[in-house]
Design an enzyme around this catalytic site. Structure first.
Site, PDB file in Angstrom:
ATOM      1  N   THR A 103      10.255 -57.258  18.676  1.00 57.09           N
ATOM      2  CA  THR A 103      10.695 -57.972  17.476  1.00 57.09           C
ATOM      3  C   THR A 103      12.100 -57.495  17.115  1.00 57.09           C
ATOM      4  OG1 THR A 103       9.770 -56.409  15.865  1.00 57.09           O
ATOM      5  CG2 THR A 103       8.306 -58.188  16.648  1.00 57.09           C
ATOM      6  N   GLY A 161      21.438 -55.562  18.714  1.00 59.62           N
ATOM      7  CA  GLY A 161      21.347 -54.122  18.522  1.00 59.62           C
ATOM      8  C   GLY A 161      20.351 -53.409  19.430  1.00 59.62           C
ATOM      9  N   GLY A 187      17.098 -53.544  19.559  1.00 57.35           N
ATOM     10  CA  GLY A 187      16.059 -54.411  20.124  1.00 57.35           C
ATOM     11  C   GLY A 187      16.546 -55.147  21.358  1.00 57.35           C
ATOM     12  N   SER A 201      13.297 -44.201  11.713  1.00 55.18           N
ATOM     13  CA  SER A 201      14.689 -43.788  11.526  1.00 55.18           C
ATOM     14  C   SER A 201      14.707 -42.322  11.141  1.00 55.18           C
ATOM     15  CB  SER A 201      15.345 -44.604  10.411  1.00 55.18           C
ATOM     16  OG  SER A 201      16.596 -44.047  10.068  1.00 55.18           O
ATOM     17  N   TYR A 222      15.734 -47.321   1.755  1.00 45.21           N
ATOM     18  CA  TYR A 222      15.641 -47.506   3.209  1.00 45.21           C
ATOM     19  C   TYR A 222      14.855 -46.351   3.839  1.00 45.21           C
ATOM     20  CZ  TYR A 222      17.119 -47.835   8.100  1.00 45.21           C
ATOM     21  OH  TYR A 222      17.128 -47.915   9.468  1.00 45.21           O
TER      22      TYR A 222
HETATM   23  N1  LIG Z   1      21.512 -48.862  14.064  1.00 41.00           N
HETATM   24  C1  LIG Z   1      21.113 -47.739  13.545  1.00 41.00           C
HETATM   25  O1  LIG Z   1      21.917 -46.825  13.330  1.00 41.00           O
HETATM   26  C2  LIG Z   1      19.671 -47.521  13.211  1.00 41.00           C
HETATM   27  C3  LIG Z   1      19.260 -46.226  12.886  1.00 41.00           C
HETATM   28  C4  LIG Z   1      17.925 -45.986  12.589  1.00 41.00           C
HETATM   29  C5  LIG Z   1      17.022 -47.020  12.629  1.00 41.00           C
HETATM   30  N2  LIG Z   1      17.440 -48.267  12.925  1.00 41.00           N
HETATM   31  C6  LIG Z   1      16.423 -49.313  12.937  1.00 41.00           C
HETATM   32  O2  LIG Z   1      16.457 -49.945  14.197  1.00 41.00           O
HETATM   33  C7  LIG Z   1      16.038 -51.292  14.074  1.00 41.00           C
HETATM   34  C8  LIG Z   1      17.099 -52.190  14.686  1.00 41.00           C
HETATM   35  O3  LIG Z   1      18.307 -51.928  14.010  1.00 41.00           O
HETATM   36  P1  LIG Z   1      19.710 -52.439  14.580  1.00 41.00           P
HETATM   37  O4  LIG Z   1      20.727 -51.519  14.043  1.00 41.00           O
HETATM   38  O5  LIG Z   1      19.609 -52.723  16.019  1.00 41.00           O
HETATM   39  O6  LIG Z   1      19.841 -53.805  13.737  1.00 41.00           O
HETATM   40  P2  LIG Z   1      20.668 -55.163  14.004  1.00 41.00           P
HETATM   41  O7  LIG Z   1      21.806 -54.933  14.890  1.00 41.00           O
HETATM   42  O8  LIG Z   1      20.931 -55.699  12.625  1.00 41.00           O
HETATM   43  O9  LIG Z   1      19.569 -56.082  14.697  1.00 41.00           O
HETATM   44  C9  LIG Z   1      18.407 -56.387  13.969  1.00 41.00           C
HETATM   45  C10 LIG Z   1      17.540 -57.330  14.781  1.00 41.00           C
HETATM   46  O10 LIG Z   1      16.354 -57.598  14.013  1.00 41.00           O
HETATM   47  C11 LIG Z   1      16.277 -58.999  13.722  1.00 41.00           C
HETATM   48  N3  LIG Z   1      15.645 -59.125  12.417  1.00 41.00           N
HETATM   49  C12 LIG Z   1      16.047 -58.602  11.238  1.00 41.00           C
HETATM   50  N4  LIG Z   1      15.189 -58.938  10.266  1.00 41.00           N
HETATM   51  C13 LIG Z   1      14.213 -59.683  10.839  1.00 41.00           C
HETATM   52  C14 LIG Z   1      13.046 -60.332  10.370  1.00 41.00           C
HETATM   53  N5  LIG Z   1      12.721 -60.287   9.067  1.00 41.00           N
HETATM   54  N6  LIG Z   1      12.270 -61.001  11.257  1.00 41.00           N
HETATM   55  C15 LIG Z   1      12.613 -61.046  12.574  1.00 41.00           C
HETATM   56  N7  LIG Z   1      13.692 -60.470  13.078  1.00 41.00           N
HETATM   57  C16 LIG Z   1      14.496 -59.796  12.213  1.00 41.00           C
HETATM   58  C17 LIG Z   1      17.725 -59.475  13.818  1.00 41.00           C
HETATM   59  O11 LIG Z   1      17.835 -60.848  14.102  1.00 41.00           O
HETATM   60  P3  LIG Z   1      17.905 -61.933  12.904  1.00 41.00           P
HETATM   61  O12 LIG Z   1      18.798 -61.364  11.846  1.00 41.00           O
HETATM   62  O13 LIG Z   1      18.417 -63.156  13.554  1.00 41.00           O
HETATM   63  O14 LIG Z   1      16.500 -62.086  12.445  1.00 41.00           O
HETATM   64  C18 LIG Z   1      18.202 -58.665  15.010  1.00 41.00           C
HETATM   65  O15 LIG Z   1      17.681 -59.206  16.214  1.00 41.00           O
HETATM   66  C19 LIG Z   1      15.790 -51.514  12.587  1.00 41.00           C
HETATM   67  O16 LIG Z   1      14.426 -51.332  12.295  1.00 41.00           O
HETATM   68  C20 LIG Z   1      16.625 -50.426  11.941  1.00 41.00           C
HETATM   69  O17 LIG Z   1      16.158 -50.090  10.650  1.00 41.00           O
HETATM   70  C21 LIG Z   1      18.732 -48.538  13.216  1.00 41.00           C
END
Ligand SMILES: NC(=O)c1ccc[n+]([C@@H]2O[C@H](COP(=O)([O-])OP(=O)(O)OC[C@H]3O[C@@H](n4cnc5c(N)ncnc54)[C@H](OP(=O)(O)O)[C@@H]3O)[C@@H](O)[C@H]2O)c1
Length: 250
Positions: free
Chosen positions: A12, A17, A19, A137, A150
């Site tokens: 999902t 990013g 995913g 996270s 968060y």
């Molecule tokens: N990047 C970091 O530094 C970091 C650190 C710790 C944890 N995380 C966690 O890692 C995960 C991915 O983060 P990321 O940084 O890769 O984020 P990202 O670049 O914003 O990508 C998020 C992905 O999730 C999808 N998404 C968001 N809300 C959604 C929803 N309600 N239903 C279905 N798809 C949804 C987005 O596509 P759409 O917007 O098109 O739906 C996109 O594919 C998250 O859980 C985030 O909290 C990230």
């Protein structure tokens, strides 16, 4: 031969990013990967990038009917799920005095409610011995200002993984949490502003990381692959931290 040959994975939030990098990694190792996200163009671009082993599914994880539709799609294809990466999520960052009901509800609706029902709705489709990976996270256990709501949502994810690891052990289903630190993704710097502001944000965030830089999505994906595959078969209820040492600094 890939490690995930003949297996089915669901990622999902697989259109960007962490995913997207994980979906690519799983497909490169032979898995058929269902990739979900809400925005159609991003999803189509992601599937084109991942290649023929990717199947797009447009849907919002916080909408239960869409999770039912995802389960029905996989069932109709005659597949079961070997690897589930419940990763869709994100959020914005506000100090206590600026927290609003909308901020709270939006973050908890996706990061907690969406994740809980993703796993619940996919549960009947999981094979015995499946690997469930929840994207948590390091914010679950660090205290960086403005990360309160968060971090609380991710704390809930880490807590529920420990419980599910016990609840699902009868079916040998492993449940582990991937705990990224600062990983450079579209989501991380989304609110930073223009390119110059993004560069300043990179510098500010990197300064707190012992390895001196942000992580790459591929580095988080490598850890997800480890949890997905046969190298981690004695791991459940664990938290795998991928943060360049940031959460161990203070
Ligand atoms: N990047 C970091 O530094 C970091 C650190 C710790 C944890 N995380 C966690 O890692 C995960 C991915 O983060 P990321 O940084 O890769 O984020 P990202 O670049 O914003 O990508 C998020 C992905 O999730 C999808 N998404 C968001 N809300 C959604 C929803 N309600 N239903 C279905 N798809 C949804 C987005 O596509 P759409 O917007 O098109 O739906 C996109 O594919 C998250 O859980 C985030 O909290 C990230």
């Amino acid at each position: 031969m890939g490690q995930l040959d003949g297996r089915t994975a669901v990622v999902t939030g697989g259109s960007a990013g962490i995913g997207l990098a994980a979906a690519k990694r799983f497909a490169a190792d032979g898995a058929h990967v269902y990739v979900t996200g809400r925005r159609t163009p991003e999803l189509e671009a992601a599937v084109a990038e991942i290649g023929p082993l990717a199947t797009p599914f447009r849907g919002d994880v916080s909408e239960i009917v869409e999770l039912d539709r995802l389960a029905a799609t996989i069932t109709a294809a005659g597949e079961r799920i070997d690897v589930l990466l419940a990763n869709a999520g994100g959020g914005s960052f506000r100090t206590l005095e600026d927290v609003t009901e909308e901020h709270f509800d939006q973050i908890f609706r996706t990061n907690v409610r969406g994740l809980v029902f993703t796993v619940q709705k996919m549960l009947p489709l999981l094979v015995d011995g499946a690997s469930v990976i929840l994207t948590g996270s390091t914010a679950a256990f660090t205290g960086n200002p403005a990360f309160g709501v968060y971090g609380a949502s991710k704390g809930a994810v880490h807590a529920i993984a420990r419980v599910w690891a016990n609840e699902l052990s009868g079916r040998r289903i492993r449940v582990n949490t991937l705990a990224p630190g600062y990983i450079e993704t579209p989501g991380l710097l989304a609110g930073a502003g223009d390119e110059q502001a993004k560069e300043r944000a990179r510098g500010r965030l990197s300064a707190g990381v012992p390895l001196g830089r942000l992580g790459r999505a591929e580095e988080a994906a490598d850890a997800a692959m480890f949890l997905a595959g046969d190298q981690s078969t004695f791991m459940t209820g664990a938290e795998l931290v991928v943060d360049g040492g940031e959460s161990r600094r203070r």
